[in-house]
Design an enzyme around this catalytic site. Structure first.
Site, short mmCIF file in Angstrom:
data_model
loop_
_atom_site.label_atom_id
_atom_site.label_comp_id
_atom_site.label_asym_id
_atom_site.label_seq_id
_atom_site.Cartn_x
_atom_site.Cartn_y
_atom_site.Cartn_z
N ASP A 27 0.82 -1.21 0.00
CA ASP A 27 0.00 0.00 0.00
C ASP A 27 0.86 1.27 0.00
O ASP A 27 2.03 1.26 0.38
CB ASP A 27 -0.88 0.04 1.26
CG ASP A 27 -1.99 -1.01 1.23
OD1 ASP A 27 -2.01 -1.86 0.33
OD2 ASP A 27 -2.83 -0.96 2.16
N HIS A 55 3.93 -2.11 3.00
CA HIS A 55 3.89 -0.77 2.41
C HIS A 55 5.18 -0.49 1.63
O HIS A 55 6.27 -0.71 2.17
CB HIS A 55 3.74 0.29 3.51
CG HIS A 55 2.44 0.22 4.24
ND1 HIS A 55 2.20 -0.72 5.22
CD2 HIS A 55 1.30 0.93 4.10
CE1 HIS A 55 0.95 -0.56 5.67
NE2 HIS A 55 0.39 0.43 5.00
ZN LIG Z 1 -2.53 3.09 3.24
#
Ligand SMILES: [Zn+2]
Length: 247
Positions: free
Chosen positions: A56, A208
């Site tokens: 993400d 991430h």
């Molecule tokens: Zn996020």
């Protein structure tokens, strides 16, 4: 890039609203990643040998490019949920992700807590991120992950009206913690993988390659954790999938 005062105040106001939600009894359905109470979301399939790496808050170089190199080395495809404002700033990198065969999803334009935003703002965040991705990629976007996992029925309904399938996760690296290390992130993920397998499910790993506050967030530890997972879970015993395998 430091956030301006208005953004900081907005973030504080949103955090306060989330705290109120958390006390209301809706917190589990709103924030727990695997909860289906507020509507169906994709978590993982029923084959415990399957594993999805999901990233993400990108695109975010140099970390996204290093991650692409690592995934190419292991011939593994992953899923990337991108932030629309970064997509507009780094269109070439977005095309590189897609060109390498990875799946790309919508992660809103500005990464708000959607459960506490107005319906019109929710719709705008989703539609504008779709538009940013479609302008760059020339193909429709089919998947969406709510920032912070924050959702309510209206959020999921807006996503579906725009043709987006909401996606959550069931194994978390906690890689946003400031002093964490690659081995600690990998250990968290391993616990999630083991738990998913005990339940007879595939593992949907949340990592991430970017940071929602600004471009340039250091994701060296997340990339290191991905390397550890790829070396421990060789494709011979593990089937790496993108989340579209689970719909
Ligand atoms: Zn996020």
């Amino acid at each position: 890039m430091r956030p301006v005062r208005g953004q900081v105040l907005g973030a504080i106001a949103s955090a306060g609203a989330v705290a109120i939600l958390a006390g209301s009894g809706c917190a589990y359905a709103s924030l727990a990643p695997a909860s289906q109470l507020f509507g169906p979301t994709v978590v993982a399939g029923r084959d415990p040998a399957e594993l999805a790496l999901t990233f993400d808050d990108g695109p975010n170089d140099p970390w996204t490019s290093r991650l692409l190199d690592l995934l190419a080395l292991h011939r593994v495809q992953a899923t990337f949920f991108l932030i629309g404002k970064y997509v507009r700033q780094c269109p070439e990198l977005v095309r590189e992700i897609r060109g390498a065969g990875h799946l790309i999803g919508n992660h809103t334009v500005t990464h708000p807590w959607l459960a506490v935003e107005s319906p019109s703002r929710v719709r705008q965040e989703l539609a504008d991120c779709n538009r940013a991705l479609e302008d760059v990629l020339g193909e429709p976007v089919r998947f969406f992950r709510p920032p912070h996992g924050s959702r309510r029925p209206g959020v999921l309904q807006s996503a579906r009206e725009l043709g987006l399938t909401p996606v959550m996760w069931n194994a978390m690296g906690y890689d946003w913690r400031p002093d964490t290390t690659a081995s600690r992130i990998a250990a968290h993920l391993e616990r999630g993988i083991a738990r998913s397998r005990r339940r007879g499910r595939g593992a949907n790993l949340l990592l991430h390659d970017g940071g929602h506050l600004a471009l340039g967030a250091d994701r060296s530890q997340s990339i290191g954790a991905t390397r550890i997972i790829l070396e421990r879970h060789r494709p011979a015993q593990t089937r790496y999938v993108t989340v579209d395998a689970w719909v």
